[in-house]
Write a protein that holds these residues in place. Structure first.
Motif, PDB file in Angstrom:
ATOM      1  N   UNK A  47     -17.893 -36.238   4.147  1.00  0.00           N
ATOM      2  CA  UNK A  47     -19.103 -36.875   3.633  1.00  0.00           C
ATOM      3  C   UNK A  47     -20.363 -36.023   3.781  1.00  0.00           C
ATOM      4  N   UNK A  48     -20.316 -35.011   4.637  1.00  0.00           N
ATOM      5  CA  UNK A  48     -21.518 -34.231   4.918  1.00  0.00           C
ATOM      6  C   UNK A  48     -21.928 -33.371   3.730  1.00  0.00           C
ATOM      7  N   UNK A  49     -23.236 -33.357   3.455  1.00  0.00           N
ATOM      8  CA  UNK A  49     -23.828 -32.521   2.420  1.00  0.00           C
ATOM      9  C   UNK A  49     -25.148 -31.955   2.957  1.00  0.00           C
ATOM     10  N   UNK A  50     -25.568 -30.795   2.471  1.00  0.00           N
ATOM     11  CA  UNK A  50     -26.845 -30.227   2.936  1.00  0.00           C
ATOM     12  C   UNK A  50     -28.038 -31.146   2.671  1.00  0.00           C
ATOM     13  N   UNK A  51     -27.921 -32.012   1.663  1.00  0.00           N
ATOM     14  CA  UNK A  51     -29.035 -32.879   1.282  1.00  0.00           C
ATOM     15  C   UNK A  51     -29.008 -34.236   1.984  1.00  0.00           C
ATOM     16  N   UNK A  52     -28.016 -34.462   2.849  1.00  0.00           N
ATOM     17  CA  UNK A  52     -27.890 -35.781   3.483  1.00  0.00           C
ATOM     18  C   UNK A  52     -28.206 -35.717   4.969  1.00  0.00           C
ATOM     19  N   UNK A  53     -28.622 -36.853   5.514  1.00  0.00           N
ATOM     20  CA  UNK A  53     -28.831 -37.003   6.948  1.00  0.00           C
ATOM     21  C   UNK A  53     -27.747 -37.915   7.491  1.00  0.00           C
ATOM     22  N   UNK A  54     -26.915 -37.402   8.392  1.00  0.00           N
ATOM     23  CA  UNK A  54     -25.845 -38.181   8.991  1.00  0.00           C
ATOM     24  C   UNK A  54     -26.264 -38.659  10.374  1.00  0.00           C
ATOM     25  N   UNK A  55     -26.106 -39.947  10.605  1.00  0.00           N
ATOM     26  CA  UNK A  55     -26.400 -40.541  11.903  1.00  0.00           C
ATOM     27  C   UNK A  55     -25.101 -41.080  12.482  1.00  0.00           C
ATOM     28  N   UNK A  56     -24.680 -40.508  13.596  1.00  0.00           N
ATOM     29  CA  UNK A  56     -23.404 -40.850  14.215  1.00  0.00           C
ATOM     30  C   UNK A  56     -23.645 -41.710  15.457  1.00  0.00           C
ATOM     31  N   UNK A  57     -23.040 -42.896  15.476  1.00  0.00           N
ATOM     32  CA  UNK A  57     -23.283 -43.854  16.563  1.00  0.00           C
ATOM     33  C   UNK A  57     -22.205 -43.792  17.647  1.00  0.00           C
ATOM     34  N   UNK A  58     -22.626 -43.925  18.889  1.00  0.00           N
ATOM     35  CA  UNK A  58     -21.664 -44.161  19.953  1.00  0.00           C
ATOM     36  C   UNK A  58     -21.247 -45.628  19.888  1.00  0.00           C
ATOM     37  N   UNK A  59     -20.152 -45.973  20.557  1.00  0.00           N
ATOM     38  CA  UNK A  59     -19.705 -47.365  20.608  1.00  0.00           C
ATOM     39  C   UNK A  59     -20.160 -47.978  21.928  1.00  0.00           C
ATOM     40  N   UNK A  60     -20.437 -49.274  21.898  1.00  0.00           N
ATOM     41  CA  UNK A  60     -20.834 -49.964  23.125  1.00  0.00           C
ATOM     42  C   UNK A  60     -19.610 -50.659  23.727  1.00  0.00           C
ATOM     43  N   UNK A  61     -19.691 -50.961  25.000  1.00  0.00           N
ATOM     44  CA  UNK A  61     -18.592 -51.592  25.725  1.00  0.00           C
ATOM     45  C   UNK A  61     -18.824 -53.094  25.817  1.00  0.00           C
ATOM     46  N   UNK A  62     -18.030 -53.909  25.097  1.00  0.00           N
ATOM     47  CA  UNK A  62     -18.215 -55.357  25.163  1.00  0.00           C
ATOM     48  C   UNK A  62     -17.655 -55.974  26.443  1.00  0.00           C
ATOM     49  N   UNK A  63     -16.993 -55.146  27.271  1.00  0.00           N
ATOM     50  CA  UNK A  63     -16.400 -55.633  28.526  1.00  0.00           C
ATOM     51  C   UNK A  63     -16.951 -54.836  29.708  1.00  0.00           C
ATOM     52  N   UNK A  64     -18.248 -54.962  29.975  1.00  0.00           N
ATOM     53  CA  UNK A  64     -18.882 -54.132  31.002  1.00  0.00           C
ATOM     54  C   UNK A  64     -18.405 -54.422  32.421  1.00  0.00           C
ATOM     55  N   UNK A  65     -17.788 -55.580  32.628  1.00  0.00           N
ATOM     56  CA  UNK A  65     -17.319 -55.925  33.964  1.00  0.00           C
ATOM     57  C   UNK A  65     -15.871 -55.507  34.202  1.00  0.00           C
ATOM     58  N   UNK A  66     -15.362 -54.675  33.308  1.00  0.00           N
ATOM     59  CA  UNK A  66     -14.041 -54.081  33.478  1.00  0.00           C
ATOM     60  C   UNK A  66     -14.215 -52.582  33.673  1.00  0.00           C
ATOM     61  N   UNK A  67     -13.809 -52.102  34.836  1.00  0.00           N
ATOM     62  CA  UNK A  67     -13.952 -50.674  35.134  1.00  0.00           C
ATOM     63  C   UNK A  67     -13.145 -49.842  34.148  1.00  0.00           C
ATOM     64  N   UNK A  68     -11.935 -50.304  33.815  1.00  0.00           N
ATOM     65  CA  UNK A  68     -11.080 -49.565  32.889  1.00  0.00           C
ATOM     66  C   UNK A  68     -11.702 -49.484  31.497  1.00  0.00           C
ATOM     67  N   UNK A  69     -12.272 -50.617  31.037  1.00  0.00           N
ATOM     68  CA  UNK A  69     -12.909 -50.625  29.719  1.00  0.00           C
ATOM     69  C   UNK A  69     -14.099 -49.670  29.699  1.00  0.00           C
ATOM     70  N   UNK A  70     -14.833 -49.623  30.786  1.00  0.00           N
ATOM     71  CA  UNK A  70     -15.983 -48.718  30.871  1.00  0.00           C
ATOM     72  C   UNK A  70     -15.530 -47.263  30.808  1.00  0.00           C
TER      73      UNK A  70
END
Length: 241
Positions: free
Chosen positions: A112-135
């Motif tokens: 999808x990348x092109x010299x004329x485009x601006x790509x914004x890449x998002x990190x994912x959030x953790x919906x289970x913050x009280x799980x050490x493994x999920x974190x």
């Protein structure tokens, strides 16, 4: 201008009370303040990074040629599909999934990348913050996402930081923030209206900084002075005595 939004159920607008309250609609409205904006959405509930890549490959090249802003938010379902291994605490499988996310996301960006485009890449959030493994697993996924951004010199939108400590107020149906909250349907993982608003704000903030920096760079480029016709015409003649 064409805005292309890529992702899964969050980009699709899941859990927003109305379509216009999804983060994609909010971003589009903000961009439209400076001119007409068309929208292309490549997102479906349940998509993993592999399924997004398949869809991107099938998309006509003209879409990516015309897109000026591209947002990519993917990886949440990669996390959910690995939930059984999370419970079993299988770090080897976690690293394999993170590696596949890196490979799939790298190819998505290349498509999808092109010299004329601006790509914004998002990190994912953790919906289970009280799980050490999920974190730990969310961190592994986000490391892959950041590696892709670094490799391709992309802007990161850190949604993990946006949601961290605010999960209860930003996630629809939030319960205890533990892996055991996962259900066959209606998982408490999607952003509510406020969550969608925060995602849009984070994207627009990074986009504005990118645009301001690009504009500043253009203005700061030195220009070579070449005397024009008028300058040459009014040059005083040389006299000798």
């Amino acid at each position: 201008m064409l805005y292309a939004a890529l992702g899964d159920s969050i980009t699709f607008g899941y859990s927003a009370s109305q379509d216009e309250r999804s983060f994609v609609a909010r971003v589009r409205r903000a961009l439209a303040r400076k001119g007409k904006v068309s929208l292309y959405t490549c997102a479906k509930p349940g998509w993993t990074s592999k399924q997004l890549l398949r869809a991107v490959r099938r998309t006509p090249e003209c879409i990516w040629d015309e897109a000026r802003v591209v947002t990519i938010l993917i990886g949440g379902n990669d996390l959910l599909w690995a939930a059984p291994w999370l419970v079993e605490s299988n770090p080897g499988h976690v690293m394999k999934v993170a590696g596949r996310l890196y490979d799939n996301l790298t190819e998505v960006v290349q498509c999808v990348s092109r010299p004329t485009s601006t790509l914004l890449l998002c990190t994912v959030y953790n919906p289970f913050p009280n799980s050490v493994l999920a974190a730990e697993y969310t961190n592994a996924l986000n490391q892959s996402i950041r590696r892709v951004a670094k490799r391709h010199h992309l802007r990161i939108v850190d949604l993990d930081a946006v949601f961290q400590g605010r999960e209860e107020s930003l996630i629809d149906g939030y319960q205890r923030g533990q892996i055991r909250d996962i259900k066959f349907r209606g998982n408490p993982v999607h952003p509510n209206d406020t969550g969608h608003q925060r995602i849009a704000q984070a994207l627009l903030s990074v986009y504005k900084r990118r645009s301001d920096q690009t504009h500043s760079t253009r203005l700061s480029k030195p220009t070579k002075h070449r005397p024009g016709l008028a300058t040459r015409r009014h040059r005083m003649p040389t006299t000798t005595t």
